[in-house]
Design an enzyme around this catalytic site. Structure first.
Site, PDB file in Angstrom:
ATOM      1  N   GLY A 153     -45.798 -33.620  15.077  1.00 39.50           N
ATOM      2  CA  GLY A 153     -46.610 -32.764  15.494  1.00 39.50           C
ATOM      3  C   GLY A 153     -46.926 -31.622  14.645  1.00 39.50           C
ATOM      4  N   THR A 181     -42.575 -52.040  17.763  1.00 39.55           N
ATOM      5  CA  THR A 181     -42.343 -52.782  16.559  1.00 39.55           C
ATOM      6  C   THR A 181     -43.711 -52.238  15.774  1.00 39.55           C
ATOM      7  OG1 THR A 181     -43.710 -54.515  17.172  1.00 39.55           O
ATOM      8  CG2 THR A 181     -41.476 -54.810  17.500  1.00 39.55           C
ATOM      9  N   ARG A 248     -34.079 -30.426  18.301  1.00 39.94           N
ATOM     10  CA  ARG A 248     -33.083 -30.188  19.671  1.00 39.94           C
ATOM     11  C   ARG A 248     -31.836 -30.928  19.406  1.00 39.94           C
ATOM     12  NH1 ARG A 248     -35.595 -26.457  20.298  1.00 39.94           N
ATOM     13  NH2 ARG A 248     -36.564 -25.311  22.257  1.00 39.94           N
ATOM     14  N   GLU A 277     -25.129 -26.174  22.435  1.00 45.09           N
ATOM     15  CA  GLU A 277     -24.957 -24.861  21.788  1.00 45.09           C
ATOM     16  C   GLU A 277     -24.298 -23.882  22.739  1.00 45.09           C
ATOM     17  OE1 GLU A 277     -28.865 -24.003  20.258  1.00 45.09           O
ATOM     18  OE2 GLU A 277     -29.125 -25.859  19.497  1.00 45.09           O
ATOM     19  N   HIS A 295     -29.149 -22.249  14.873  1.00 46.27           N
ATOM     20  CA  HIS A 295     -30.309 -22.315  15.678  1.00 46.27           C
ATOM     21  C   HIS A 295     -31.345 -21.268  15.190  1.00 46.27           C
ATOM     22  CE1 HIS A 295     -32.539 -24.101  19.530  1.00 46.27           C
ATOM     23  NE2 HIS A 295     -33.446 -23.445  18.543  1.00 46.27           N
TER      24      HIS A 295
HETATM   25  C1  GLV Z   1     -36.855 -23.062  19.274  1.00 42.42           C
HETATM   26  O1  GLV Z   1     -35.883 -23.513  19.300  1.00 42.42           O
HETATM   27  C2  GLV Z   1     -38.373 -23.593  19.770  1.00 42.42           C
HETATM   28  O2  GLV Z   1     -38.376 -24.518  20.386  1.00 42.42           O
HETATM   29  O3  GLV Z   1     -39.052 -22.603  19.676  1.00 42.42           O
END
Ligand code: GLV
Length: 340
Positions: A153, A181, A248, A277, A295
């Site tokens: 992305g 695959t 994540r 977390e 984070h």
């Molecule tokens: C941070 O963790 C975000 O998703 O922007």
């Protein structure tokens, strides 16, 4: 109308938003218990949230006045989006403004792991340094190696640009490629553009894992990507592989990662996100070849301001200007929402 804001906003954004309606702020670093969040949401039409806030079924069902959730993050796995759409609650996030900051941190972790920067810092500070040694803290060269980017992305792309600058060969997998695959992958225009621009090649996850000296995770957390990287996936990586996760924590089976580090199945890991977390697996805390960050992927002053501004702007567009915010996650409900 009243607004609930979880966490503080930059001063100017607090002023801008408070012109719309009174704001109640709650400072918290981990998710509020459901009952506290439900109590705070009573009578609130708008809530500003961050990744740790649990906007789950129970909370949404118990917030009858809620009309909009403005998430200050690009990931939105903490929000039950289908239920929000059903309940006619707008949900926005903050895409686009945090790509460079997050890719910078991913690349910083990659460099920190490959050149053992954290170990080197401790070595000097602890007084162990006695002078130049030819084989002291030898790291790994980057140029000429292959990076596998999981999730292409905006942030994956920003990471790929950095990798190109450092002379890495880029392969990547895209969402929906899990379980496919190489032959089953259908190359589209986006892939052709990435090949032309970055000589990047889309491959299956299995091919990516087998052929990458660096693996960096940049996909969204969803049902399909929960524990996407586990024992099997770590065992496919070459033993010199450096693993980076700024997406994540739940995309990775943390026990499998700790095992891979401790049994030398991979060389090192750079982690900004964790399964639960702020807990960090104790084996990862003890490993010198693991670089840890709390984070902070999007944590530059400029980016955090831009995220707050995008969230506040979406709220003002919806409630004041009656124009559809471009960063809605459920834009399909906009017309019905306006009528309600
Ligand atoms: C941070 O963790 C975000 O998703 O922007």
């Amino acid at each position: 109308m009243k607004i609930l804001c979880l966490g503080r906003l930059p001063q100017d954004m607090e002023e801008t938003l408070s012109a719309l309606a009174p704001i109640e702020f709650i400072d918290r670093t981990t998710a509020l218990p459901d009952d506290q969040l439900i109590a705070a949401l009573q009578g609130k039409s708008i809530i500003l949230t961050e990744p740790q806030d649990g906007l789950n079924e129970k909370v949404i069902a118990s917030a009858p006045a809620l009309k909009m959730i403005a998430q200050r993050a690009v990931g939105y796995d903490n929000i039950n989006l289908p239920l929000c759409s059903q309940r006619n609650i707008l949900v926005s996030n903050t895409p686009g403004v945090l790509d460079n900051a997050t890719a910078d941190l991913a690349f910083a972790l990659l460099l920190a792991c490959s050149r053992r920067i954290v170990e080197a810092d401790s070595y000097v500070r602890s007084g162990q340094w006695t002078g130049f040694e030819n084989d002291l803290l030898l790291g790994t060269e980057i140029a000429g190696k292959t990076i596998g980017i999981v999730g292409m992305g905006r942030i994956g792309y920003a990471m790929a640009k950095r990798c190109q600058g450092f002379g890495l060969k880029i392969i990547y997998s895209r969402s929906g490629d899990q379980g496919r695959t190489d032959c089953e992958i259908e190359i589209d225009d986006k892939d052709r553009k990435l090949t032309t621009e970055l000589t990047a090649q889309r491959v299956s996850l299995e091919t990516l894992l087998k052929n990458s000296s660096f693996v960096s995770v940049h996909c969204l957390l969803s049902k399909a990507t929960t524990e996407l990287i586990g024992h099997k996936e770590f065992s496919l990586m070459p033993p010199d592989c450096i693993f980076i996760n700024t997406a994540r924590g739940k995309i990775v089976d943390e026990q499998a990662l700790a095992d891979a580090i401790f049994t030398n199945k991979i060389k090192a890991a750079g982690l900004d996100v964790f399964y639960s977390e702020p807990e960090v697996h104790k084996l990862l805390l003890a490993a010198p070849n693991v670089v840890l960050a709390p984070h902070i992927g999007s944590a530059t002053a400029e980016t955090r301001h831009a995220m707050a501004k995008l969230a506040v702007t979406a709220v003002l567009q919806a409630f004041q200007e009656q124009i559809k915010p471009p960063n809605l996650l459920n834009a399909e409900i906009w017309t019905d929402w306006q009528k309600s």
